[in-house]
Design a protein around this motif. Structure first.
Motif, short mmCIF file in Angstrom:
data_model
loop_
_atom_site.label_atom_id
_atom_site.label_comp_id
_atom_site.label_asym_id
_atom_site.label_seq_id
_atom_site.Cartn_x
_atom_site.Cartn_y
_atom_site.Cartn_z
N ASP A 21 5.25 -34.54 17.53
CA ASP A 21 3.80 -34.43 17.30
C ASP A 21 3.23 -35.73 16.74
N SER B 217 17.59 -24.77 12.95
CA SER B 217 16.17 -24.49 13.18
C SER B 217 15.29 -25.38 12.31
N VAL B 218 15.75 -25.69 11.11
CA VAL B 218 15.03 -26.66 10.27
C VAL B 218 15.02 -28.02 10.97
N LEU C 262 11.78 -21.32 7.02
CA LEU C 262 12.24 -22.69 7.28
C LEU C 262 11.88 -23.61 6.12
N THR C 263 10.70 -23.44 5.58
CA THR C 263 10.29 -24.27 4.44
C THR C 263 11.18 -23.99 3.23
N ASN D 62 10.41 -31.59 16.20
CA ASN D 62 9.10 -31.26 16.76
C ASN D 62 7.96 -31.93 15.99
N VAL D 63 8.10 -32.05 14.68
CA VAL D 63 7.10 -32.76 13.88
C VAL D 63 7.09 -34.24 14.29
N LEU E 118 15.25 -28.58 14.19
CA LEU E 118 14.37 -28.48 15.35
C LEU E 118 12.92 -28.66 14.91
N ARG E 119 12.56 -28.06 13.81
CA ARG E 119 11.20 -28.23 13.31
C ARG E 119 10.93 -29.70 12.98
N GLN E 120 11.88 -30.39 12.37
CA GLN E 120 11.72 -31.80 12.04
C GLN E 120 11.54 -32.65 13.30
N THR F 165 21.60 -30.26 7.77
CA THR F 165 21.22 -29.90 9.14
C THR F 165 22.20 -30.48 10.16
#
Length: 175
Positions: free
Chosen positions: A57, A46-47, A2-3, A53-54, A49-51, A94
């Motif tokens: 958080d 998925s990238v 992902l990174t 989720n960050v 989704l990670r953003q 994205t």
């Protein structure tokens, strides 16, 4: 992986995210990359989704401060938009993947939508049940937000119009 996809997107957007280059940068075999991400669209959503989720958080650590629930949603979406606009090439890639219509992406798109709904509901201090009017309002706001972002990546909406449009939609739908 992902990174690596994020970094490639930052360097040149959609065109720069090539599966072979992602695998090379992540130092994984192509088969490994495709096992987790069957398509470029799946990888890029998925990238996103990670953003999201960050963002969730960060909001848990530093929640919106406004007393009014609608103002909290406006603040949260403002933060989200600021983050997205900081990386316009990645965001464009994205969003393009998110709206691609590629069926293998549907489960991840659902996760992104659910995460954004949760973020909005948390800002409202509500627990949406999926059938209430408030749940519908949250869904519609999420849909409007995505539509504005699609307009932006398509060149129809100027970047400085994004926040005012989302603010207006938030007040109209939730106020």
């Amino acid at each position: 992986m992902l990174t690596s996809a994020f970094d490639l997107g930052r360097e040149g957007g959609w065109e720069s995210v090539q599966m072979r280059e992602v695998a090379n940068r992540a130092d994984v075999a192509m088969g490994t990359l495709y096992r987790y991400f069957p398509s470029k669209e799946h990888l890029l959503v998925s990238v996103m989704l990670r953003q999201v989720n960050v963002l969730a958080d960060r909001l848990a650590i530093s929640p919106p401060v406004a007393e009014d629930p609608v103002a909290r949603v406006t603040e949260v979406l403002g933060r989200a938009n600021s983050n997205l606009l900081r990386e316009p090439e990645v965001t464009s890639a994205t969003i393009r993947a998110l709206v691609s219509g590629n069926s293998d992406v549907a489960p991840v798109v659902t996760e992104v939508r659910d995460a954004m709904r949760r973020i909005i509901a948390d800002a409202l201090g509500e627990e949406p049940d999926g059938s209430s009017r408030r749940s519908l309002e949250i869904d519609l706001l999420s849909d409007v937000w995505l539509a504005v972002l699609v307009g932006w990546i398509s060149g129809v909406v100027d970047p400085e119009e994004i926040v005012p449009r989302i603010d207006d939609a938030t007040v109209t739908l939730l106020g």
